[in-house]
Design a protein around this motif. Structure first.
Motif, PDB file in Angstrom:
ATOM      1  N   SER A 183     -70.568  10.052 -14.730  1.00 38.06           N
ATOM      2  CA  SER A 183     -71.448   9.682 -14.629  1.00 38.06           C
ATOM      3  C   SER A 183     -72.175   9.768 -13.253  1.00 38.06           C
ATOM      4  CB  SER A 183     -71.557   8.120 -15.104  1.00 38.06           C
ATOM      5  OG  SER A 183     -70.603   7.394 -14.162  1.00 38.06           O
TER       6      SER A 183
ATOM      7  N   LEU B  37     -74.072   6.630 -20.190  1.00 36.46           N
ATOM      8  CA  LEU B  37     -73.843   6.052 -21.687  1.00 36.46           C
ATOM      9  C   LEU B  37     -72.602   6.744 -22.505  1.00 36.46           C
ATOM     10  CD1 LEU B  37     -74.765   4.023 -23.734  1.00 36.46           C
ATOM     11  CD2 LEU B  37     -76.165   5.767 -24.764  1.00 36.46           C
ATOM     12  N   LEU B  38     -72.460   7.910 -22.548  1.00 41.53           N
ATOM     13  CA  LEU B  38     -71.243   8.562 -22.951  1.00 41.53           C
ATOM     14  C   LEU B  38     -70.036   8.150 -22.186  1.00 41.53           C
ATOM     15  CD1 LEU B  38     -73.109  11.987 -24.494  1.00 41.53           C
ATOM     16  CD2 LEU B  38     -72.357   9.793 -25.668  1.00 41.53           C
ATOM     17  N   SER B  39     -70.238   8.552 -21.016  1.00 39.89           N
ATOM     18  CA  SER B  39     -68.991   7.970 -20.159  1.00 39.89           C
ATOM     19  C   SER B  39     -68.508   6.560 -20.377  1.00 39.89           C
ATOM     20  CB  SER B  39     -69.339   8.378 -18.707  1.00 39.89           C
ATOM     21  OG  SER B  39     -69.894   9.693 -18.702  1.00 39.89           O
ATOM     22  N   MET B  40     -69.592   5.707 -20.525  1.00 35.22           N
ATOM     23  CA  MET B  40     -69.007   4.329 -20.658  1.00 35.22           C
ATOM     24  C   MET B  40     -68.640   4.120 -21.961  1.00 35.22           C
ATOM     25  SD  MET B  40     -71.590   0.843 -20.798  1.00 35.22           S
ATOM     26  CE  MET B  40     -72.470   1.499 -22.270  1.00 35.22           C
ATOM     27  N   LEU B  41     -68.958   4.958 -23.109  1.00 34.60           N
ATOM     28  CA  LEU B  41     -68.459   4.723 -24.562  1.00 34.60           C
ATOM     29  C   LEU B  41     -66.972   5.377 -24.586  1.00 34.60           C
ATOM     30  CD1 LEU B  41     -71.607   5.112 -26.663  1.00 34.60           C
ATOM     31  CD2 LEU B  41     -70.430   3.055 -26.093  1.00 34.60           C
ATOM     32  N   PHE B  42     -66.967   6.601 -24.032  1.00 31.37           N
ATOM     33  CA  PHE B  42     -65.548   7.668 -24.405  1.00 31.37           C
ATOM     34  C   PHE B  42     -64.864   7.279 -23.387  1.00 31.37           C
ATOM     35  CE2 PHE B  42     -69.099   9.278 -27.129  1.00 31.37           C
ATOM     36  CZ  PHE B  42     -68.365   9.211 -28.242  1.00 31.37           C
TER      37      PHE B  42
ATOM     38  N   HIS C  87     -64.715   5.109 -20.579  1.00 29.17           N
ATOM     39  CA  HIS C  87     -64.600   3.719 -20.175  1.00 29.17           C
ATOM     40  C   HIS C  87     -64.878   3.577 -18.585  1.00 29.17           C
ATOM     41  CE1 HIS C  87     -62.606   2.982 -24.192  1.00 29.17           C
ATOM     42  NE2 HIS C  87     -61.674   3.935 -23.994  1.00 29.17           N
TER      43      HIS C  87
END
Length: 383
Positions: free
Chosen positions: A149, A333-338, A340
């Motif tokens: 991110s 956003l994807l880094s947070m979802l996949f 963490h």
């Protein structure tokens, strides 16, 4: 707009193309122009949308897969740099199935430019390939020290570099909206430079020195592709002088081949290759996951490179980079979802400034679109 105006107003054989709008004018035998019609070239718009999605998908997948590689035990910078371009053989079959001419109309064959020198293209591709290799190395180093991110937000400065190189090499003019976008996309990464967030357990940078190294490598990884795309646009305009998928594939394959050779030499010269077997065996998710990560990283990078060069010749290098900036709000956003990774307040503020800068540039593109449409309409009414 400069180059774009000339391109949009070139209506050889009573045909003009303006950002995908195909303007056709028919003639009668005794009264000059019998009728004129404006037909939207939906095929062109579909292709533009397809390569935009392909660019974003390849960019996001490459970022996340590279981050996973480092998080799960990978540490070879030269291997990751070579993998980014080693997938070029996947593109070779498509060269033989691609059209040589932009269209199949007989009227256009007489105005086709003469064939370019393949030797000259190979020399230029070698230079671009060296620049691409440098980009890959900086990219690999940056992702070793920074989370995905943070890397993506810092990488927003690439648009500022592209605006500069486009002005110097491609006659891109600056407008208040473009200047606003450049300023915002330059300020937003600065927030992360002066206040690094090291509280997350997923942060790779264990101290401020490593974080600053990651920032410097990211800036270098932003400037190199900006120069690369501007030079690629110059190659299309001055050497290739035509815009076909076959030419794009050839240019992409040649550059990736050179970059792969350079990074493989670095891999063996550095001695990193000696530890690859142990790295694979010690990979946290297993040998199969290790190889699948590298394989899909190579595929994703080729999708990204091909779509970037295609958007460059279809519109401009600046537009290609603007599309890449669409990934800026998506990656954290994807880094947070996949992965963490945490979204700190600083990242959110930087993200908002990046989105503001992107919106400013998109509005300028909208204005340019309206102006080009108006000029094309006036041009046709004079026929």
């Amino acid at each position: 707009m400069g180059e774009e105006d000339q391109r949009l107003l070139d209506n050889t054989s009573y045909e003009a193309v303006e950002f995908g709008g195909e303007i056709k004018v028919s003639k009668s035998t005794d009264k000059g122009i019998d009728s004129s019609s404006i037909n939207v070239n939906w095929k062109w718009w579909f292709e533009l949308a397809f390569y935009t999605v392909l660019n974003l998908s390849g960019f996001e997948a490459a970022i996340l897969l590279s981050r996973i590689y480092y998080d799960k035990g990978g540490n070879s910078k030269w291997l990751m740099a070579s993998i980014q371009t080693a997938g070029f053989p996947f593109l070779i079959p498509f060269i033989f199935f691609s059209k040589t001419h932009p269209n199949s109309s007989s009227s256009s064959s007489s105005s086709d430019p003469p064939p370019y020198s393949f030797l000259l293209l190979a020399l230029v591709s070698t230079l671009l390939g060296l620049l691409l290799a440098a980009t890959n190395v900086f990219y690999s180093l940056a992702l070793e020290y920074l989370p995905a991110s943070t890397y993506t937000l810092l990488n927003s400065s690439q648009l500022a570099f592209t605006a500069l190189f486009s002005f110097l090499l491609n006659a891109q003019s600056f407008t208040p909206y473009i200047i606003n976008a450049v300023i915002l996309l330059t300020i937003s990464p600065m927030l992360l430079i002066f206040s690094p967030d090291t509280t997350s357990t997923s942060e790779v940078a264990s101290n401020k020195d490593e974080y600053m190294l990651g920032v410097l490598f990211t800036i270098a990884a932003s400037a190199c592709p900006a120069l690369l795309l501007s030079l690629a646009q110059l190659v299309f305009e001055k050497i290739i002088k035509r815009e076909t998928m076959k030419d794009t594939l050839i240019l992409t394959v040649l550059q990736c081949f050179v970059a792969t050779v350079v990074t493989l030499v670095g891999l063996f010269a550095s001695g990193e290759w000696k530890g690859l077997r142990r790295e694979m065996e010690d990979y946290k998710q297993g040998v199969l996951a290790y190889n699948l990560d590298l394989f899909f990283t190579a595929v994703a990078c080729q999708a990204y490179f091909l779509s970037s060069f295609t958007l460059t010749f279809k519109v401009s290098s600046l537009f290609s980079n603007v599309v890449m900036r669409l990934a800026t709000p998506l990656t954290p956003l994807l880094s947070m979802l996949f992965l963490h990774e945490e979204m700190s307040g600083l990242k959110v503020m930087s993200l908002l400034l990046s989105v503001w800068g992107f919106a400013s540039y998109i509005y300028q593109q909208y204005i340019d679109d309206l102006e080009a449409t108006s000029k094309c309409t006036v041009k046709i009414s004079d026929l």
